[in-house]
Write a protein that holds these residues in place. Structure first.
Motif, PDB file in Angstrom:
ATOM      1  N   THR A  94       0.646  -1.232   0.040  1.00  0.00           N
ATOM      2  CA  THR A  94      -0.084   0.115  -0.222  1.00  0.00           C
ATOM      3  C   THR A  94       0.974   1.272  -0.060  1.00  0.00           C
ATOM      4  O   THR A  94       1.884   1.374   0.844  1.00  0.00           O
ATOM      5  CB  THR A  94      -1.007   0.073   1.383  1.00  0.00           C
ATOM      6  N   ARG A  95       0.517   2.350  -0.889  1.00  0.00           N
ATOM      7  CA  ARG A  95       1.289   3.416  -0.850  1.00  0.00           C
ATOM      8  C   ARG A  95       0.802   4.300   0.179  1.00  0.00           C
ATOM      9  O   ARG A  95      -0.261   4.653   0.518  1.00  0.00           O
ATOM     10  CB  ARG A  95       1.027   4.094  -2.079  1.00  0.00           C
ATOM     11  N   ILE A  96       1.871   4.776   1.120  1.00  0.00           N
ATOM     12  CA  ILE A  96       1.685   5.582   2.147  1.00  0.00           C
ATOM     13  C   ILE A  96       2.059   6.890   2.110  1.00  0.00           C
ATOM     14  O   ILE A  96       3.304   7.343   1.672  1.00  0.00           O
ATOM     15  CB  ILE A  96       2.270   5.073   3.540  1.00  0.00           C
ATOM     16  N   PRO A 107      -9.853  25.346  13.161  1.00  0.00           N
ATOM     17  CA  PRO A 107     -10.654  25.652  12.025  1.00  0.00           C
ATOM     18  C   PRO A 107      -9.660  25.810  10.839  1.00  0.00           C
ATOM     19  O   PRO A 107     -10.037  25.923   9.594  1.00  0.00           O
ATOM     20  CB  PRO A 107     -11.770  26.544  12.208  1.00  0.00           C
ATOM     21  N   ASP A 108      -8.693  26.729  10.991  1.00  0.00           N
ATOM     22  CA  ASP A 108      -7.737  27.412  10.182  1.00  0.00           C
ATOM     23  C   ASP A 108      -6.216  26.443  10.010  1.00  0.00           C
ATOM     24  O   ASP A 108      -5.435  26.827   9.282  1.00  0.00           O
ATOM     25  CB  ASP A 108      -7.076  28.850  10.552  1.00  0.00           C
ATOM     26  N   SER A 109      -6.417  25.228  10.760  1.00  0.00           N
ATOM     27  CA  SER A 109      -5.245  24.283  10.435  1.00  0.00           C
ATOM     28  C   SER A 109      -5.028  23.912   8.774  1.00  0.00           C
ATOM     29  O   SER A 109      -5.947  23.925   8.164  1.00  0.00           O
ATOM     30  CB  SER A 109      -5.308  23.028  11.374  1.00  0.00           C
ATOM     31  N   HIS A 110      -3.843  23.965   8.778  1.00  0.00           N
ATOM     32  CA  HIS A 110      -3.309  23.519   7.348  1.00  0.00           C
ATOM     33  C   HIS A 110      -2.587  22.291   7.239  1.00  0.00           C
ATOM     34  O   HIS A 110      -1.397  22.476   8.156  1.00  0.00           O
ATOM     35  CB  HIS A 110      -2.463  24.821   6.612  1.00  0.00           C
ATOM     36  N   HIS A 111      -2.840  21.416   6.295  1.00  0.00           N
ATOM     37  CA  HIS A 111      -2.114  20.235   6.426  1.00  0.00           C
ATOM     38  C   HIS A 111      -1.560  20.156   4.869  1.00  0.00           C
ATOM     39  O   HIS A 111      -2.042  20.361   4.073  1.00  0.00           O
ATOM     40  CB  HIS A 111      -2.913  18.850   6.242  1.00  0.00           C
ATOM     41  N   GLU A 112      -0.065  19.974   5.092  1.00  0.00           N
ATOM     42  CA  GLU A 112       0.764  20.162   3.748  1.00  0.00           C
ATOM     43  C   GLU A 112       1.340  18.648   3.395  1.00  0.00           C
ATOM     44  O   GLU A 112       1.738  17.860   4.600  1.00  0.00           O
ATOM     45  CB  GLU A 112       1.841  21.211   4.224  1.00  0.00           C
ATOM     46  N   PHE A 113       1.355  18.361   2.413  1.00  0.00           N
ATOM     47  CA  PHE A 113       1.848  17.211   1.890  1.00  0.00           C
ATOM     48  C   PHE A 113       3.375  17.300   2.047  1.00  0.00           C
ATOM     49  O   PHE A 113       4.079  18.354   1.454  1.00  0.00           O
ATOM     50  CB  PHE A 113       1.255  16.721   0.432  1.00  0.00           C
ATOM     51  N   LEU A 114       4.147  16.165   2.516  1.00  0.00           N
ATOM     52  CA  LEU A 114       5.658  16.201   2.420  1.00  0.00           C
ATOM     53  C   LEU A 114       5.964  15.239   1.313  1.00  0.00           C
ATOM     54  O   LEU A 114       6.826  15.720   0.363  1.00  0.00           O
ATOM     55  CB  LEU A 114       6.003  15.642   3.912  1.00  0.00           C
ATOM     56  N   ALA A 115       5.797  13.848   1.319  1.00  0.00           N
ATOM     57  CA  ALA A 115       6.507  12.815   0.649  1.00  0.00           C
ATOM     58  C   ALA A 115       5.763  11.642   0.537  1.00  0.00           C
ATOM     59  O   ALA A 115       5.219  11.273   1.629  1.00  0.00           O
ATOM     60  CB  ALA A 115       7.991  12.713   0.859  1.00  0.00           C
ATOM     61  N   PHE A 116       6.101  10.944  -0.404  1.00  0.00           N
ATOM     62  CA  PHE A 116       5.605   9.448  -0.303  1.00  0.00           C
ATOM     63  C   PHE A 116       6.653   8.643  -0.965  1.00  0.00           C
ATOM     64  O   PHE A 116       7.492   9.279  -1.919  1.00  0.00           O
ATOM     65  CB  PHE A 116       4.354   9.247  -0.970  1.00  0.00           C
ATOM     66  N   TYR A 158       2.371  15.029  12.548  1.00  0.00           N
ATOM     67  CA  TYR A 158       2.937  14.294  11.408  1.00  0.00           C
ATOM     68  C   TYR A 158       1.915  13.161  11.094  1.00  0.00           C
ATOM     69  O   TYR A 158       1.754  12.507  12.104  1.00  0.00           O
ATOM     70  CB  TYR A 158       4.218  14.206  11.485  1.00  0.00           C
ATOM     71  N   PHE A 159       1.339  13.406  10.178  1.00  0.00           N
ATOM     72  CA  PHE A 159       0.186  12.036   9.958  1.00  0.00           C
ATOM     73  C   PHE A 159       0.742  11.276   8.628  1.00  0.00           C
ATOM     74  O   PHE A 159       1.269  11.854   7.576  1.00  0.00           O
ATOM     75  CB  PHE A 159      -1.312  12.797   9.535  1.00  0.00           C
ATOM     76  N   CYS A 160       0.308  10.133   8.744  1.00  0.00           N
ATOM     77  CA  CYS A 160       0.441   9.153   7.659  1.00  0.00           C
ATOM     78  C   CYS A 160      -0.908   8.922   6.864  1.00  0.00           C
ATOM     79  O   CYS A 160      -1.878   9.153   7.577  1.00  0.00           O
ATOM     80  CB  CYS A 160       0.912   7.836   7.767  1.00  0.00           C
ATOM     81  N   MET A 161      -1.023   8.643   5.750  1.00  0.00           N
ATOM     82  CA  MET A 161      -2.355   8.692   4.933  1.00  0.00           C
ATOM     83  C   MET A 161      -2.138   7.596   3.946  1.00  0.00           C
ATOM     84  O   MET A 161      -1.100   7.409   3.270  1.00  0.00           O
ATOM     85  CB  MET A 161      -2.654  10.008   4.509  1.00  0.00           C
ATOM     86  N   THR A 162      -3.422   6.885   3.488  1.00  0.00           N
ATOM     87  CA  THR A 162      -3.455   5.929   2.501  1.00  0.00           C
ATOM     88  C   THR A 162      -4.747   6.464   1.606  1.00  0.00           C
ATOM     89  O   THR A 162      -5.735   6.992   2.307  1.00  0.00           O
ATOM     90  CB  THR A 162      -3.412   4.626   2.940  1.00  0.00           C
ATOM     91  N   ILE A 163      -4.848   6.158   0.313  1.00  0.00           N
ATOM     92  CA  ILE A 163      -5.929   6.500  -0.483  1.00  0.00           C
ATOM     93  C   ILE A 163      -6.656   5.348  -0.935  1.00  0.00           C
ATOM     94  O   ILE A 163      -6.140   4.348  -1.215  1.00  0.00           O
ATOM     95  CB  ILE A 163      -5.428   7.509  -1.711  1.00  0.00           C
ATOM     96  N   GLY A 164      -7.939   5.085  -0.454  1.00  0.00           N
ATOM     97  CA  GLY A 164      -8.739   4.171  -0.824  1.00  0.00           C
ATOM     98  C   GLY A 164      -9.599   4.784  -2.150  1.00  0.00           C
ATOM     99  O   GLY A 164      -9.260   5.392  -2.880  1.00  0.00           O
ATOM    100  N   ASN A 165     -10.954   4.158  -2.363  1.00  0.00           N
ATOM    101  CA  ASN A 165     -11.610   4.506  -3.276  1.00  0.00           C
ATOM    102  C   ASN A 165     -13.222   4.619  -2.647  1.00  0.00           C
ATOM    103  O   ASN A 165     -13.858   3.514  -2.641  1.00  0.00           O
ATOM    104  CB  ASN A 165     -11.647   3.151  -4.355  1.00  0.00           C
TER     105      ASN A 165
END
Length: 266
Positions: A94-96, A107-116, A158-165
C-alpha cells in the motif's frame, strides 16, 4: 490546462485559490474539510457553519488501520527523529503518504503534503518540502519517515495517509516538538522534619599510658644487661666452687691412701 484555457482542477483550485504540484495533493484538498467549508460558504451557508454549535472540526480523525509510532516526541534543535506508519489490515503493498500540520488543530489548520515512496520513482517530494532533511524508507506494509537537522519550525503533528476508493485513511498522528533546550524535571521538595534533641551523657576519657621514650628504653636495656652479667658471674662462681670442692675431695682421698699404705707396712 484544458483545451478551452481553463486550468484543470487537479492543478488549480479556483475556489480556494491554490495551485497543486501533485495529483495526490489535489485529491487530498478536494475531499478535505477546508474545501468543503469554502464550498458551503459559496452556497450561502457560511453563517450556519461559523456558529459555535456547527463549526466544522478540521482535525484529522485517526484510524486504527494505520498504526503510527511514537505518539509524541520532543527533541533538541539539530537532532534527528524517526517515525513509522504501518498498515495493519492490508495484506498487499500500500502506498503511504506523509503529511504535516504545523500548528495546533483548529478550523484554520493547514495540512501540507511532504512525501511518499513510489516503487518506480523512489521518494516523491512536494515542491515546498525540504528534501535535504527528509527521507522516506519503504516497506511492504510500513513506511518510515526520517527527519534530520530539526529546528523549532518543524514542530507539529505528522500524519500518514492512504488513499482508498474514494475515502482517505489517516493515522492518529505523531506530535513532534523541537526545542532549543530540553525541559528538566523539577526535583520534589522534601519536607524537613525537626530533629529530636537527645540527652548526651559526658564521655569519660581514659588516660593513655605514657609512651616509651628513649630514656625508658635505655633503662630497660641497661637492666637487662645487668641481669645477664649477674647471671654470668653466678654461673662462673658456681663452677669455681664445684672445682675447688672436687680438688679437695681428691686430695683427701690421696691422703687416706697414703696413710693406709703406711699402716700396712707396719
Amino acid at each position: 490546462m484544458t483545451g478551452n484555457g481553463v486550468l484543470h482542477r487537479n492543478r488549480f483550485g479556483d475556489l480556494c485559490i491554490v495551485f497543486f504540484s501533485l495529483l495526490i495533493v489535489a485529491q487530498f484538498h478536494h475531499v478535505g474539510k477546508v474545501h468543503a467549508r469554502k464550498l458551503k460558504q459559496l452556497m450561502g451557508d457560511y453563517d450556519q457553519i461559523s456558529s459555535p454549535s456547527s463549526q466544522p472540526d478540521t482535525t484529522l480523525r485517526g484510524s486504527s488501520v494505520l498504526q503510527q509510532v511514537p505518539v509524541s516526541i520532543m527533541v533538541q534543535t539539530n537532532q534527528m527523529v524517526t517515525m513509522s506508519c504501518e498498515v495493519r489490515t492490508s495484506p498487499t503493498s500500500t502506498r503511504i503518504y506523509w503529511l504535516r500540520q504545523r500548528q495546533a488543530p483548529s478550523p484554520d489548520s493547514h495540512h501540507e503534503f511532504l512525501a511518499f515512496w513510489d516503487p518506480k520513482k523512489g521518494i516523491v517530494y512536494d515542491q515546498m518540502a525540504e528534501q535535504e532533511k527528509l527521507t522516506v524508507f519503504p516497506g511492504t506494509t510500513r513506511s518510515i519517515l526520517n527527519l534530520t537537522r530539526l529546528n523549532p519550525t518543524d514542530s507539529g503533528v505528522y500524519f500518514c495517509m492512504t488513499i482508498g476508493n474514494p475515502q482517505l485513511t489517516f493515522g492518529k498522528g505523531t506530535r513532534l516538538t523541537v526545542v532549543d533546550v530540553l525541559p528538566t524535571t523539577a526535583q520534589p521538595t522534601r519536607k524537613t522534619t525537626p530533629k529530636k534533641r537527645m540527652c548526651r551523657f559526658p564521655i569519660q576519657v581514659t588516660q593513655k599510658a605514657p609512651s616509651c621514650g628513649p630514656l625508658t628504653l635505655s633503662l630497660l636495656v641497661a637492666g637487662v644487661l645487668v641481669l645477664l652479667v649477674s647471671l654470668g658471674v653466678a654461673i662462673h662462681l658456681h663452677r669455681f666452687i664445684n672445682e675447688e670442692r672436687n680438688m679437695l675431695l681428691v686430695s683427701c682421698y690421696k691422703n687416706m691412701l697414703v696413710s693406709n699404705k703406711k699402716d700396712l707396712e707396719k
